[in-house]
Design a protein around this motif. Structure first.
Motif, mmCIF file in Angstrom:
data_model
loop_
_atom_site.group_PDB
_atom_site.id
_atom_site.type_symbol
_atom_site.label_atom_id
_atom_site.label_comp_id
_atom_site.label_asym_id
_atom_site.label_seq_id
_atom_site.Cartn_x
_atom_site.Cartn_y
_atom_site.Cartn_z
ATOM 1 N N LEU A 1 0.834 -1.204 0.000
ATOM 2 C CA LEU A 1 0.000 0.000 0.000
ATOM 3 C C LEU A 1 0.866 1.251 0.000
ATOM 4 C CD1 LEU A 1 -2.707 -0.963 2.670
ATOM 5 C CD2 LEU A 1 -2.758 -1.349 0.199
ATOM 6 N N ARG A 2 0.242 2.368 -0.394
ATOM 7 C CA ARG A 2 0.889 3.670 -0.365
ATOM 8 C C ARG A 2 -0.061 4.684 0.271
ATOM 9 N NH1 ARG A 2 4.298 0.702 -1.338
ATOM 10 N NH2 ARG A 2 5.900 0.741 -2.965
ATOM 11 N N ARG B 1 -10.344 17.399 -0.561
ATOM 12 C CA ARG B 1 -8.906 17.304 -0.795
ATOM 13 C C ARG B 1 -8.300 16.683 0.470
ATOM 14 N NH1 ARG B 1 -6.582 19.889 -4.920
ATOM 15 N NH2 ARG B 1 -8.277 21.388 -5.100
ATOM 16 N N SER B 2 -8.256 15.354 0.496
ATOM 17 C CA SER B 2 -7.824 14.655 1.707
ATOM 18 C C SER B 2 -6.327 14.862 1.940
ATOM 19 C CB SER B 2 -8.128 13.158 1.601
ATOM 20 O OG SER B 2 -7.348 12.564 0.585
ATOM 21 N N ASP B 3 -5.934 14.864 3.217
ATOM 22 C CA ASP B 3 -4.504 14.947 3.528
ATOM 23 C C ASP B 3 -3.778 13.700 3.061
ATOM 24 O OD1 ASP B 3 -4.463 17.496 4.733
ATOM 25 O OD2 ASP B 3 -5.282 16.656 6.581
ATOM 26 N N GLY B 4 -4.474 12.582 3.054
ATOM 27 C CA GLY B 4 -3.872 11.342 2.571
ATOM 28 C C GLY B 4 -4.939 10.363 2.140
ATOM 29 N N ALA B 5 -4.625 9.557 1.146
ATOM 30 C CA ALA B 5 -5.502 8.476 0.711
ATOM 31 C C ALA B 5 -4.648 7.215 0.602
ATOM 32 C CB ALA B 5 -6.151 8.802 -0.630
ATOM 33 N N SER C 1 -14.007 7.134 -5.408
ATOM 34 C CA SER C 1 -13.593 6.497 -4.160
ATOM 35 C C SER C 1 -13.233 5.026 -4.328
ATOM 36 C CB SER C 1 -14.719 6.617 -3.126
ATOM 37 O OG SER C 1 -15.889 5.967 -3.602
ATOM 38 N N ASN C 2 -13.653 4.412 -5.426
ATOM 39 C CA ASN C 2 -13.389 2.993 -5.634
ATOM 40 C C ASN C 2 -11.900 2.700 -5.514
ATOM 41 O OD1 ASN C 2 -15.540 4.233 -7.331
ATOM 42 N ND2 ASN C 2 -16.158 2.112 -7.596
ATOM 43 N N GLY C 3 -11.545 1.749 -4.676
ATOM 44 C CA GLY C 3 -10.149 1.363 -4.529
ATOM 45 C C GLY C 3 -9.402 2.115 -3.448
ATOM 46 N N ILE C 4 -9.995 3.169 -2.897
ATOM 47 C CA ILE C 4 -9.375 3.866 -1.769
ATOM 48 C C ILE C 4 -9.758 3.117 -0.493
ATOM 49 C CG2 ILE C 4 -9.271 6.001 -0.432
ATOM 50 C CD1 ILE C 4 -9.854 7.527 -2.998
ATOM 51 N N LEU C 5 -8.765 2.637 0.238
ATOM 52 C CA LEU C 5 -9.021 1.825 1.422
ATOM 53 C C LEU C 5 -9.188 2.667 2.686
ATOM 54 C CD1 LEU C 5 -6.428 -1.027 0.780
ATOM 55 C CD2 LEU C 5 -8.745 -0.755 -0.129
ATOM 56 N N MET C 6 -8.515 3.813 2.716
ATOM 57 C CA MET C 6 -8.621 4.686 3.878
ATOM 58 C C MET C 6 -8.291 6.113 3.464
ATOM 59 S SD MET C 6 -6.721 4.375 7.623
ATOM 60 C CE MET C 6 -5.048 4.750 7.083
ATOM 61 N N VAL C 7 -9.042 7.061 4.005
ATOM 62 C CA VAL C 7 -8.693 8.471 3.845
ATOM 63 C C VAL C 7 -8.222 9.007 5.187
ATOM 64 C CG1 VAL C 7 -10.033 9.170 1.831
ATOM 65 C CG2 VAL C 7 -11.149 8.996 4.050
ATOM 66 N N VAL C 8 -7.352 10.003 5.134
ATOM 67 C CA VAL C 8 -6.724 10.544 6.336
ATOM 68 C C VAL C 8 -6.885 12.058 6.357
ATOM 69 C CG1 VAL C 8 -4.570 10.731 7.638
ATOM 70 C CG2 VAL C 8 -5.001 8.698 6.216
ATOM 71 N N GLU C 9 -7.277 12.586 7.499
ATOM 72 C CA GLU C 9 -7.280 14.030 7.713
ATOM 73 C C GLU C 9 -6.504 14.322 8.991
ATOM 74 O OE1 GLU C 9 -8.204 16.124 5.575
ATOM 75 O OE2 GLU C 9 -9.646 15.064 4.301
ATOM 76 N N ILE C 10 -5.693 15.367 8.948
ATOM 77 C CA ILE C 10 -4.935 15.851 10.096
ATOM 78 C C ILE C 10 -5.448 17.249 10.383
ATOM 79 C CG2 ILE C 10 -2.635 16.382 10.978
ATOM 80 C CD1 ILE C 10 -1.580 14.476 8.683
ATOM 81 N N THR C 11 -6.002 17.461 11.550
ATOM 82 C CA THR C 11 -6.639 18.746 11.824
ATOM 83 C C THR C 11 -5.631 19.887 11.777
ATOM 84 O OG1 THR C 11 -6.385 18.526 14.223
ATOM 85 C CG2 THR C 11 -8.441 17.707 13.260
ATOM 86 N N SER C 12 -6.125 21.041 11.352
ATOM 87 C CA SER C 12 -5.342 22.276 11.359
ATOM 88 C C SER C 12 -5.930 23.214 12.389
ATOM 89 C CB SER C 12 -5.376 22.927 9.967
ATOM 90 O OG SER C 12 -4.817 22.078 8.989
ATOM 91 N N HIS C 13 -5.125 24.134 12.860
ATOM 92 C CA HIS C 13 -5.602 25.044 13.896
ATOM 93 C C HIS C 13 -6.287 26.248 13.257
ATOM 94 C CE1 HIS C 13 -3.725 22.481 16.711
ATOM 95 N NE2 HIS C 13 -2.486 22.856 16.464
#
Length: 226
Positions: free
Chosen positions: A98-99, A117-121, A137-149
């Motif tokens: 995975l990447r 615009r996810s921080d990571g997919a 979204s097909n094939g995306i196993l996880m999306v990642v968001e990192i909160t900003s202040h």
């Protein structure tokens, strides 16, 4: 720091002026900058208009289309970038197939009418080959968001995005929350909601469910506490 306490503007006046200068001619008079926020006059943009605007935006302006509204996503700071690298290293260690693709545009919400615009997919190596700016979204196993202040992070990352990502059946949404120093794992999407939500303090082990199936060591995240 608690949600919504930071009153940082969405964007600078200079960035807004550059956005207007680059925007499609028919959209320029509809853009306003009020109270540090980007606003759209004469009703919301449709998805096609948003994509035109986002494609023309300067590099310093990252636009999303969430719940029918144009949203400006803050530029990442140093701790934000370090956290993403930490996640990439964890993923490569446990799942070398995975990447973690940073800054990934994803079609979200019902009927894929949102543009996040996810921080990571997280997807298998080579998944995004040939894709345009906004991937299905097909094939995306996880999306990642990192909160900003910023003052919009609560609504954007904790309220709207879980709904948008669940609506297109992305199996896992990982929220790395820098306000509460927690990692929140959303899983089992159904009816535009994640049925399982588990919150873990930084420094504990965090199990990622299928289709990831590995455990995150979050001790390093303590180094990036603000």
């Amino acid at each position: 720091m608690t949600p919504d306490t930071e009153e940082r503007p969405q964007m600078s006046v200079e960035d807004f002026e550059e956005l207007v200068r680059r925007a499609p001619r028919e959209l320029r008079n509809r853009l306003e900058f009020l109270g540090g926020r980007l606003c759209v006059r004469h009703g919301p943009l449709d998805v096609e208009e948003f994509e035109e605007l986002a494609a023309s935006a300067p590099e310093t302006v990252r636009l999303e289309y969430i719940d029918g509204k144009v949203v400006v996503k803050p530029m990442p700071d140093g701790n934000h970038r370090e956290i993403l690298v930490w996640l990439q290293e964890q993923c490569m260690q446990h799942r070398p197939d995975l990447r973690v693709y940073g800054e990934s545009g994803v079609q979200t919400e019902a009927y894929r009418k949102g543009r996040a615009r996810s921080d990571g997919a997280v997807a298998r190596k080579g998944h995004f080959t040939g894709h345009g700016e906004w991937s299905a979204s097909n094939g995306i196993l996880m999306v990642v968001e990192i909160t900003s202040h910023d003052r919009d992070t609560h609504q954007r990352d904790r309220v709207d995005k879980p709904v948008g990502y669940a609506a297109v059946d992305i199996p896992v949404y990982l929220l790395i929350d820098r306000d509460s120093n927690t990692v929140v794992v959303y899983s089992e999407p159904q009816d535009s909601r994640y049925q399982e939500i588990a919150s873990h303090p930084w420094g504990t082990s965090v199990e990622l469910p299928a289709p990831l199936g590995f455990t995150l060591d979050t001790e390093e995240l303590k180094d990036y506490a603000d």
